[in-house]
Scaffold this motif. Structure first.
Motif, PDB file in Angstrom:
ATOM      1  N   CYS A 229      19.612  61.188  34.715  1.00  0.00           N
ATOM      2  CA  CYS A 229      19.330  60.950  33.299  1.00  0.00           C
ATOM      3  C   CYS A 229      20.140  61.983  32.512  1.00  0.00           C
ATOM      4  O   CYS A 229      19.926  63.185  32.669  1.00  0.00           O
ATOM      5  CB  CYS A 229      17.827  61.143  33.056  1.00  0.00           C
ATOM      6  N   GLU A 385      27.092  56.346  31.182  1.00  0.00           N
ATOM      7  CA  GLU A 385      26.238  55.146  31.064  1.00  0.00           C
ATOM      8  C   GLU A 385      24.823  55.541  30.627  1.00  0.00           C
ATOM      9  O   GLU A 385      24.265  54.960  29.678  1.00  0.00           O
ATOM     10  CB  GLU A 385      26.194  54.423  32.418  1.00  0.00           C
ATOM     11  N   SER A 386      24.250  56.543  31.287  1.00  0.00           N
ATOM     12  CA  SER A 386      22.886  56.977  30.960  1.00  0.00           C
ATOM     13  C   SER A 386      22.802  57.443  29.510  1.00  0.00           C
ATOM     14  O   SER A 386      21.896  57.057  28.759  1.00  0.00           O
ATOM     15  CB  SER A 386      22.472  58.114  31.902  1.00  0.00           C
ATOM     16  N   GLN A 388      24.837  56.783  26.978  1.00  0.00           N
ATOM     17  CA  GLN A 388      25.074  55.702  25.987  1.00  0.00           C
ATOM     18  C   GLN A 388      23.853  54.802  25.830  1.00  0.00           C
ATOM     19  O   GLN A 388      23.616  54.229  24.772  1.00  0.00           O
ATOM     20  CB  GLN A 388      26.295  54.869  26.403  1.00  0.00           C
ATOM     21  N   LYS A 389      23.045  54.686  26.894  1.00  0.00           N
ATOM     22  CA  LYS A 389      21.843  53.845  26.818  1.00  0.00           C
ATOM     23  C   LYS A 389      20.664  54.595  26.201  1.00  0.00           C
ATOM     24  O   LYS A 389      19.539  54.087  26.191  1.00  0.00           O
ATOM     25  CB  LYS A 389      21.470  53.342  28.217  1.00  0.00           C
ATOM     26  N   VAL A 392      18.649  57.457  29.428  1.00  0.00           N
ATOM     27  CA  VAL A 392      17.668  56.818  30.317  1.00  0.00           C
ATOM     28  C   VAL A 392      18.062  57.104  31.771  1.00  0.00           C
ATOM     29  O   VAL A 392      19.198  57.474  32.052  1.00  0.00           O
ATOM     30  CB  VAL A 392      17.625  55.280  30.105  1.00  0.00           C
ATOM     31  N   VAL A 394      19.289  56.242  35.312  1.00  0.00           N
ATOM     32  CA  VAL A 394      20.086  55.169  35.923  1.00  0.00           C
ATOM     33  C   VAL A 394      20.212  55.453  37.424  1.00  0.00           C
ATOM     34  O   VAL A 394      20.315  56.609  37.840  1.00  0.00           O
ATOM     35  CB  VAL A 394      21.504  55.044  35.297  1.00  0.00           C
TER      36      VAL A 394
END
Ligand SMILES: NC(=O)c1ccc[n+]([C@@H]2O[C@H](COP(=O)([O-])OP(=O)(O)OC[C@H]3O[C@@H](n4cnc5c(N)ncnc54)[C@H](O)[C@@H]3O)[C@@H](O)[C@H]2O)c1
Length: 396
Positions: A229, A385-386, A388-389, A392, A394
């Protein structure tokens, strides 16, 4: 340039070429000096810059023949592969964007590759390079410099032997402060490309220094990331890429952590007061270990029921592999050049044995490789990715 004087004892000097590392660059010269420390390979070819004038001037200063100074890395791979005295390996020390195409060009021509980190932008590219090296039976090194320190290797061996029990928690941090001012707008070439997504990739801070934490923790502990995260911050005004990152991690159960483990990484280029503060702590059920690169000859160890100790490189009974990479007596500081030289000593030693048709042992292959590079690229991608979301968790 430092001339290596030590006899490698392994026999037969190799030759290498370099892509990047022209006059004014940072890490290329560190690679050349570190390789020269053991005298196991000589530089014979180069494409040191996108500026041919720079390549010619750098090559001349290094004593390289004019016909082996190339305008592009594609031309260099093509021409070197045709020579009877072709280079044994190439060192790629350009900004991140050219790692993948340059490495691919040389692998395709049957030339062994050492590439600096992060290996490339995308996982698929990293996988392709790893597969290509395997298919063409070539050795691929990735210069995560800091795993070359003897104290790091001793820590790894202590953990592998179960001396601190099962790992429960790790911390890794890498604070720097050089981007607290907008260096990228003030003429620093190194800051310009690192903060530009076209040249650096998806991340600045995690890609540039967070990737060293990932590799270090993975090397020392053997832990495999299960999920993470991440929150990537852009603190410098107008920055498109991160310059500070906080990452929580969960690791899968394994040999060194039967129930799995947890951890936290922090990397920053805006942490005032820190030059290059890479540090890790590993906590187990029977002990803890701590190391920092700004005091790299010492390892802090706390074992249950024993007084806390500070082990000194070359003095306090390091395990044989770690001791074999210590060059001078304790109390005479070894540092960055020696750590990089240890990666090259191992990589070049493995190449020499491979050329002689000898099989390679685990110690022979104790240098960061393309699979480690792939792990790094995946780590950077998952952190982005984590974040940008919305920070969260991942799965890895
Ligand atoms: N292992 C480590 O500890 C460590 C430390 C610093 C940098 N690095 C990595 O090393 C790489 C280079 O970083 P740096 O700080 O030395 O950068 P730099 O900007 O100082 O040097 C890059 C050099 O590459 C040359 N170059 C650029 N594109 C080229 C091309 N297509 N062909 C030939 N030459 C080209 C530039 O002219 C320059 O000479 C980066 O990937 C960085 O992440 C690793």
């Amino acid at each position: 340039m430092i001339e290596g004087s030590a006899d490698s004892g392994i026999g037969g000097k190799l030759t290498y070429g370099m892509v990047g590392g022209g006059a004014g660059a940072f890490i290329g010269d560190v690679h050349r000096k570190s390789i020269a420390l053991d005298g196991m390979a000589d530089i014979r070819a180069g494409c040191f810059s996108r500026s041919y004038d720079n390549t010619l001037a750098t090559g001349k200063a290094l004593g390289i023949a004019g016909d082996r100074l190339y305008k592009t890395f594609e031309e260099m791979a093509e021409a070197e592969a045709k020579r009877a005295d072709k280079i044994d390996f190439v060192v790629i020390v350009t900004p991140n964007i050219s790692h993948y195409p340059a490495a691919k060009a040389f692998l395709n021509k049957g030339i062994n590759v050492v590439c600096d980190k992060p290996l490339c932008f995308e996982e698929a590219e990293a996988q392709e390079l790893a597969d290509l090296a395997k298919k063409n039976k070539l050795l691929f090194g990735v210069t995560y410099t800091y795993t070359g320190f003897p104290a790091v290797k001793h820590a790894r061996e202590m953990i592998r032997k179960g001396e601190i029990g099962d790992i429960i928690y790790v911390t890794g941090e890498y604070p720097q402060d050089w981007l607290i001012t907008p260096q990228e707008k003030e003429g620093s070439k190194q800051a310009e490309w690192r903060t530009d997504p076209k040249l650096a990739g998806k991340s600045n801070c995690v890609g540039d220094i967070g990737s060293h934490i990932e590799n270090m923790i993975s090397y020392v502990t053997g832990l495999k990331i299960k999920s993470l995260c991440a929150r990537l911050d852009k603190i410098g005004p107008g920055r498109v890429l991160d310059d500070n990152a906080t990452i929580m991690l969960e690791y899968a159960p394994g040999n060194t952590a039967k129930a799995g483990a947890k951890g936290v990484y922090w990397s920053s280029q805006v942490a005032m007061g820190y030059d290059n503060g890479l540090q890790f702590r590993v906590f187990g059920t029977k002990g803890g270990i701590e190391w920092r690169v700004e005091d790299p000859n010492y390892l802090k160890v706390s074992l249950l029921g024993k007084p806390r100790a500070v082990l000194s490189r070359g003095r306090d009974g390091f395990y044989p592999r770690a001791q074999s990479l210590s060059r001078i007596p304790s109390g005479h500081p070894e540092g960055y050049f020696e750590a990089m030289a240890n990666i090259y000593k191992t990589y070049i030693g493995a190449l020499i044995k491979q050329k002689a048709g000898q099989s390679l042992t685990e110690d022979d292959l104790d240098f960061p490789n393309a699979e480690n590079g792939l792990d790094g690229v995946k780590f950077i991608g998952k952190c982005v990715e984590s974040s940008q979301k919305g920070a969260v968790w991942v799965n890895f």
